[in-house]
Design an enzyme around this catalytic site. Structure first.
Site, PDB file in Angstrom:
ATOM      1  CG  ASP A 110       2.550   1.846  -0.110  1.00 58.50           C
ATOM      2  OD1 ASP A 110       2.680   2.740   1.145  1.00 58.50           O
ATOM      3  OD2 ASP A 110       1.277   1.846  -0.736  1.00 58.50           O
ATOM      4  CD  GLN A 120       1.391  10.250  -3.303  1.00 56.70           C
ATOM      5  OE1 GLN A 120       1.464  11.045  -3.117  1.00 56.70           O
ATOM      6  NE2 GLN A 120       0.408   9.860  -2.235  1.00 56.70           N
ATOM      7  N   GLY A 139       2.120   8.017   3.553  1.00 57.15           N
ATOM      8  CA  GLY A 139       2.574   7.472   4.907  1.00 57.15           C
ATOM      9  C   GLY A 139       4.199   7.157   5.270  1.00 57.15           C
ATOM     10  CG  HIS A 140       7.171   9.002   3.879  1.00 55.11           C
ATOM     11  ND1 HIS A 140       7.341   9.578   3.629  1.00 55.11           N
ATOM     12  CD2 HIS A 140       6.543   8.136   2.969  1.00 55.11           C
ATOM     13  CE1 HIS A 140       7.060   9.820   2.127  1.00 55.11           C
ATOM     14  NE2 HIS A 140       6.801   8.734   1.727  1.00 55.11           N
ATOM     15  CE  LYS A 168       6.989   7.909  -1.886  1.00 55.85           C
ATOM     16  NZ  LYS A 168       6.585   6.368  -2.010  1.00 55.85           N
TER      17      LYS A 168
END
Ligand code: IMP
Length: 424
Positions: free
Chosen positions: A14, A224, A41-42, A17
């Site tokens: 988080d 991650q 989750g991006h 990225k």
């Protein structure tokens, strides 16, 4: 001559990225994911739209970029289809632009069931996983009873492998009425998806070699962060893949010389989701302020993230194991209102001062951070795009981090959207 750049997270995930990869994807022809799965989750804000991606490389939202999912990823085919549909709704097509390794292991519905069962069985000692079946899918891969993308091309082999799996892992399935354990249903559902997914199957290693020979720019997108790396992170409170540069080599089938530049993404403070030690955690009003101002809620699970000060000991470790050359520092503006800002420069373990991570990550539970204090800049940095226009104290803060980590500033993010960025 093309260039291959890798983007890795340097904290507990988080770090932002998604935005960094999105910016760098502009200069790339090809974007590839090498590890993790739908636990990631991006979030990307671009052209007034919000995109949330879990599996598909962020390059997909740029016209004409080709995206790859490598063999190091564990791919939930049902989640992938949902993501493809969501992109379609935003007028983005993956056809002819998204390719998946034949050797990519699939996350099956029973992996999610096992993830939930295991977390329950661990009781108070749970890891706080995303419940996306990541650990159980990697476990099956290592146990050599995984289902791979190429099995979708061979229905009889797929059926046999599902049955073998059921026999080997029978204690999870015996007597279960849960749909997610129903092998026949899973087989039928996979056969329904197969016509969409099988045209995407390719040899990712060969494809990337071809792109390199053609002089294409390639971007490798990590998920991650270093502290969640299965080998080098805060084990056992980690994810189940190698989130560091080494994971890209095995996860895509490339050699070390294929990577020209390592960009480490560092949030201007620290967050962590799930259980595990977090030496610089703030459980006070400042921690809450960081969470609210930073919007620190999980993209995948919606869970509130734990928040704390920047930890240079953990970051030194992350930068070393990844050989980070350039830093992308995100969310600087979240610190704007603070009177003072702390940065952990060392740990105090029962009177012993350590500048490097302890050998045993369990020690992280027992040590105290040694802080250096910075005076807050107390003015808005939101949307600033020129380093010289930053308040003096913010410049000092950034320069200190870069100096301590022996890595150049490559980019500083001062807001969520693409243009709220300082580029060096
Ligand atoms: P898993 O990857 O779902 O097995 O979860 C293992 C640990 O990694 C948990 O603490 C999760 O919260 C954490 N984790 C997994 N993926 C992410 C991510 O994308 N961002 C932040 N934490 C993550």
């Amino acid at each position: 001559m093309g260039k291959t750049v890798i983007v890795v997270g340097c904290q507990w995930g988080d770090e932002g990225k998604g935005k960094v990869v999105d910016l760098l994807a502009d200069k790339a022809d090809v974007v590839a994911r090498f590890q993790g799965g739908a636990n990631a989750g991006h979030t990307i804000l671009a052209e007034g739209k919000k995109f949330i991606l879990h599996l598909i490389p962020s390059g997909i939202i740029h016209d004409g970029k080709v995206c790859y999912i490598g063999n190091g990823v564990v791919l939930d085919p049902f989640a992938l289809i949902e993501e493809i549909e969501a992109l379609k709704m935003q007028s983005i097509s993956v056809v002819g632009r998204l390719f998946i390794s034949a050797a990519t292991n699939l996350v099956m519905p029973y992996h999610k069931l096992i993830d939930c069962t295991d977390e329950k069985r661990r009781g108070g000692d749970g890891i706080g996983t995303t419940l996306r079946g990541i650990g159980p899918a990697y476990r099956d891969k290592v146990d050599r009873c995984g289902i791979r993308m190429s099995d979708l091309l061979e229905p009889e082999r797929l059926r046999r492998r599902l049955e073998i799996h059921k026999k080997v892992k029978c204690d999870y399935f015996s007597g279960s009425k849960d749909d997610r354990a129903d092998i026949e249903k899973i087989f039928d559902d996979l056969m329904t998806l197969a016509p969409v997914l099988t045209p995407m199957i390719t040899d990712v290693s060969l494809a990337l070699e071809k792109h390199r020979k053609e002089g294409r720019n390639i971007l490798l997108e990590g998920a991650q962060g270093a502290m969640l790396d299965i080998d080098l992170g805060t084990y056992p409170y980690t994810t189940s893949s190698n989130t560091t540069v080494g994971g890209a080599l095995t996860g895509l089938g490339i050699g070390p010389k294929a990577i020209d530049e390592v960009v480490g993404v560092v949030k201007a403070y620290t967050t962590r989701v799930g259980s595990g030690p977090f030496p610089t955690e703030l459980v006070d009003d400042t921690g809450l302020q960081l969470r609210e101002k930073g919007g620190e809620y999980g993209t995948t699970t919606g869970r509130p993230r734990r928040t704390g000060w920047l930890d240079l000991v953990a970051l030194r470790h992350a930068c070393r194991i990844n050989e980070v050359a350039k830093l992308a520092i995100t969310k600087l503006d979240v610190l704007d209102r603070l009177d003072s800002i702390k940065v952990a420069v060392a740990y105090d373990l029962k009177g012993t001062i350590m500048k490097e991570m302890p050998l045993d990550p369990d020690a992280l539970w027992h040590l105290k951070p040694v802080y250096r204090d910075f005076v807050g800049w107390k003015s808005s940095t939101e949307g600033i795009t020129d380093f010289d226009k930053l308040p003096l104290q913010a410049k000092e803060y950034l320069k200190f981090i870069s100096h301590e980590l022996n890595a150049a500033l490559g980019l500083v993010s001062t807001g969520a959207s693409r243009d709220e960025t300082i580029q060096f």
